[in-house]
Scaffold this motif. Structure first.
Motif, PDB file in Angstrom:
ATOM      1  N   VAL A 202      48.312   3.090  14.708  1.00 35.10           N
ATOM      2  CA  VAL A 202      48.239   3.007  12.888  1.00 35.10           C
ATOM      3  C   VAL A 202      49.575   3.355  12.683  1.00 35.10           C
ATOM      4  O   VAL A 202      49.629   4.790  11.831  1.00 35.10           O
ATOM      5  CB  VAL A 202      47.081   3.900  13.210  1.00 35.10           C
ATOM      6  CG1 VAL A 202      46.599   3.739  11.093  1.00 35.10           C
ATOM      7  CG2 VAL A 202      45.441   3.353  13.728  1.00 35.10           C
ATOM      8  N   ASN A 203      50.497   2.500  13.162  1.00 28.13           N
ATOM      9  CA  ASN A 203      51.459   2.966  13.004  1.00 28.13           C
ATOM     10  C   ASN A 203      51.855   1.488  12.299  1.00 28.13           C
ATOM     11  O   ASN A 203      51.935   0.727  13.042  1.00 28.13           O
ATOM     12  CB  ASN A 203      52.788   3.620  14.173  1.00 28.13           C
ATOM     13  CG  ASN A 203      52.336   5.061  14.006  1.00 28.13           C
ATOM     14  OD1 ASN A 203      52.499   6.016  13.560  1.00 28.13           O
ATOM     15  ND2 ASN A 203      51.709   5.103  14.717  1.00 28.13           N
ATOM     16  N   THR A 204      53.622   1.369  11.468  1.00 25.90           N
ATOM     17  CA  THR A 204      53.857   0.052  11.619  1.00 25.90           C
ATOM     18  C   THR A 204      55.101   0.157  12.064  1.00 25.90           C
ATOM     19  O   THR A 204      55.833  -0.579  11.573  1.00 25.90           O
ATOM     20  CB  THR A 204      54.243   0.091  10.167  1.00 25.90           C
ATOM     21  OG1 THR A 204      54.722   1.553   8.661  1.00 25.90           O
ATOM     22  CG2 THR A 204      54.998  -1.280   9.696  1.00 25.90           C
TER      23      THR A 204
ATOM     24  N   CYS B  50      48.490  -1.555  14.876  1.00 22.46           N
ATOM     25  CA  CYS B  50      49.239  -2.021  14.725  1.00 22.46           C
ATOM     26  C   CYS B  50      50.491  -2.992  14.388  1.00 22.46           C
ATOM     27  O   CYS B  50      51.723  -3.474  14.061  1.00 22.46           O
ATOM     28  CB  CYS B  50      50.909  -0.983  15.921  1.00 22.46           C
ATOM     29  SG  CYS B  50      50.266   0.080  16.319  1.00 22.46           S
ATOM     30  N   GLY B  51      49.818  -4.103  13.365  1.00 23.31           N
ATOM     31  CA  GLY B  51      49.604  -5.247  13.251  1.00 23.31           C
ATOM     32  C   GLY B  51      51.085  -5.905  13.903  1.00 23.31           C
ATOM     33  O   GLY B  51      51.433  -7.008  13.802  1.00 23.31           O
TER      34      GLY B  51
ATOM     35  N   CYS C 120      51.300   8.656  11.931  1.00 22.35           N
ATOM     36  CA  CYS C 120      52.601   9.680  11.696  1.00 22.35           C
ATOM     37  C   CYS C 120      53.539   8.945  10.943  1.00 22.35           C
ATOM     38  O   CYS C 120      54.654   9.959  11.191  1.00 22.35           O
ATOM     39  CB  CYS C 120      52.585   9.972  13.222  1.00 22.35           C
ATOM     40  SG  CYS C 120      51.691  11.095  14.335  1.00 22.35           S
ATOM     41  N   GLY C 121      53.170   7.079  10.746  1.00 19.05           N
ATOM     42  CA  GLY C 121      54.840   7.157   9.912  1.00 19.05           C
ATOM     43  C   GLY C 121      55.222   6.804   9.996  1.00 19.05           C
ATOM     44  O   GLY C 121      56.428   6.384   9.542  1.00 19.05           O
ATOM     45  N   VAL C 122      55.478   6.248  11.757  1.00 15.32           N
ATOM     46  CA  VAL C 122      56.527   6.069  12.597  1.00 15.32           C
ATOM     47  C   VAL C 122      56.967   4.110  12.129  1.00 15.32           C
ATOM     48  O   VAL C 122      55.612   3.262  12.570  1.00 15.32           O
ATOM     49  CB  VAL C 122      56.370   6.092  13.724  1.00 15.32           C
ATOM     50  CG1 VAL C 122      57.910   5.747  14.769  1.00 15.32           C
ATOM     51  CG2 VAL C 122      55.458   7.473  14.077  1.00 15.32           C
ATOM     52  N   THR C 123      57.658   3.923  11.860  1.00 14.58           N
ATOM     53  CA  THR C 123      58.294   2.675  11.554  1.00 14.58           C
ATOM     54  C   THR C 123      59.335   2.216  12.724  1.00 14.58           C
ATOM     55  O   THR C 123      59.677   2.718  14.362  1.00 14.58           O
ATOM     56  CB  THR C 123      59.155   2.496   9.862  1.00 14.58           C
ATOM     57  OG1 THR C 123      60.550   3.152  10.428  1.00 14.58           O
ATOM     58  CG2 THR C 123      58.178   3.195   9.066  1.00 14.58           C
TER      59      THR C 123
ATOM     60  N   GLU D  49      52.494  13.905   9.559  1.00 13.83           N
ATOM     61  CA  GLU D  49      53.967  12.666   8.784  1.00 13.83           C
ATOM     62  C   GLU D  49      55.142  12.818   8.966  1.00 13.83           C
ATOM     63  O   GLU D  49      56.009  13.141   8.311  1.00 13.83           O
ATOM     64  CB  GLU D  49      53.722  12.309   7.634  1.00 13.83           C
ATOM     65  CG  GLU D  49      52.093  11.730   6.126  1.00 13.83           C
ATOM     66  CD  GLU D  49      52.752   9.970   6.327  1.00 13.83           C
ATOM     67  OE1 GLU D  49      53.303  10.190   6.732  1.00 13.83           O
ATOM     68  OE2 GLU D  49      52.274  10.549   6.785  1.00 13.83           O
ATOM     69  N   VAL D  50      55.311  12.958  10.397  1.00 19.65           N
ATOM     70  CA  VAL D  50      56.450  13.582  10.543  1.00 19.65           C
ATOM     71  C   VAL D  50      57.860  12.712  10.753  1.00 19.65           C
ATOM     72  O   VAL D  50      58.591  12.382  10.714  1.00 19.65           O
ATOM     73  CB  VAL D  50      55.810  13.471  12.450  1.00 19.65           C
ATOM     74  CG1 VAL D  50      55.657  15.073  12.697  1.00 19.65           C
ATOM     75  CG2 VAL D  50      56.557  12.006  13.115  1.00 19.65           C
ATOM     76  N   GLY D  51      57.365  11.032  10.504  1.00 22.19           N
ATOM     77  CA  GLY D  51      58.240   9.989  10.244  1.00 22.19           C
ATOM     78  C   GLY D  51      59.218   9.359  11.352  1.00 22.19           C
ATOM     79  O   GLY D  51      58.699  10.604  12.896  1.00 22.19           O
TER      80      GLY D  51
END
Length: 254
Positions: free
Chosen positions: A169-171, A199-200, A141-144, A113-115
């Motif tokens: 698998v990030n937003t 990734c949507g 990794c919770g990247v936006t 969860e580095v974000g």
């Protein structure tokens, strides 16, 4: 005997090896301290180290990062998948990557969860001419969008050596894809492989990618978009590029 104690006993063997695999072995910061010592040894031959799915966390990663700064360290590949890493560990890695001594070419930080804050620290290193990193994996990794903006900026840097990037698998969604697409158009961008699975992404994002890949500057040869919301229009746009010899795209996974 604990995994960490066993590592201490194996140090002479580890130093003489080119690759060390400690996937899911219960290694903690104590074991990382032993590995750090091995990496800094004058006799160390280690080029590849896998510490994925261990309890290294930020304390252990800091010890490994200190070793990367040592001129005796020859490590080129480091995998830290699912190690409880946060932006604190990313800060240590960023500092190491900017060291004149670091030989690291491949870094896997997936499932941590580095974000966005952690990604920004790593991208700061990518912009540094001393950084030799060519492969970066940030799967789940919770990247936006904020992190993608930082990555886009780094890819457009004259200093970045990055050839392969995994952001699956990030937003990311279409907004993030558009930012990356702008980077792909930049003549400084050297990216050849891009993974954006789950990734949507929709047809709108595919249109941005298609535009980027038609640019004379794009070096992208491999694109993974499996598990997204791509419709017929997006498939048609990208497939046409893959089948056209005027463009560099050779592998397309939808």
């Amino acid at each position: 005997m604990t995994p960490d104690k066993l590592l201490l006993k194996l140090l002479p063997v580890i130093e003489a090896s080119r690759s060390a695999e400690f996937y899911n072995c219960g290694v903690t910061d104590e074991g990382c301290a032993a590995l750090s010592s091995a990496l800094r040894s004058n006799s160390s031959q280690l080029r590849e180290l896998n510490l994925s799915v261990n309890n290294a966390k930020d304390a252990g990663v800091k010890l490994i990062s200190d070793a990367l700064k040592d001129p005796h360290c020859k490590l080129e590949k480091l995998r830290l998948r699912d190690c409880g890493l946060t932006d604190e560990g990313c800060s240590a890695l960023s500092s190491a990557l900017r060291s004149n001594s670091s030989q690291l070419r491949e870094l896997d930080l997936s499932v941590n969860e580095v974000g966005d804050s952690g990604v920004k620290l790593i991208t700061d290193a990518l912009k540094d001419p001393r950084c030799k990193l060519e492969i970066l994996r940030l799967y789940k990794c919770g990247v936006t969008a904020e992190g993608f903006a930082a990555l886009s900026s780094a890819l457009r840097s004259n200093s970045s050596q990055l050839r392969e990037l995994d952001l699956s698998v990030n937003t990311i969604e279409d907004a993030g894809v558009k930012l990356l697409s702008e980077a792909l158009k930049d003549p400084h961008c050297k990216l050849e492989k891009l993974r954006l699975r789950y990734c949507g992404v929709t047809d709108e994002g595919c249109a941005a990618l298609s535009s980027a890949l038609r640019s004379n500057s794009s070096q992208l040869r491999e694109l993974h978009l499996f598990g997204n919301k791509v419709g017929d229009a997006g498939v048609k746009l990208l497939s046409a590029l893959k089948d056209d010899p005027r463009y560099k795209l050779k592998t397309l996974m939808l």
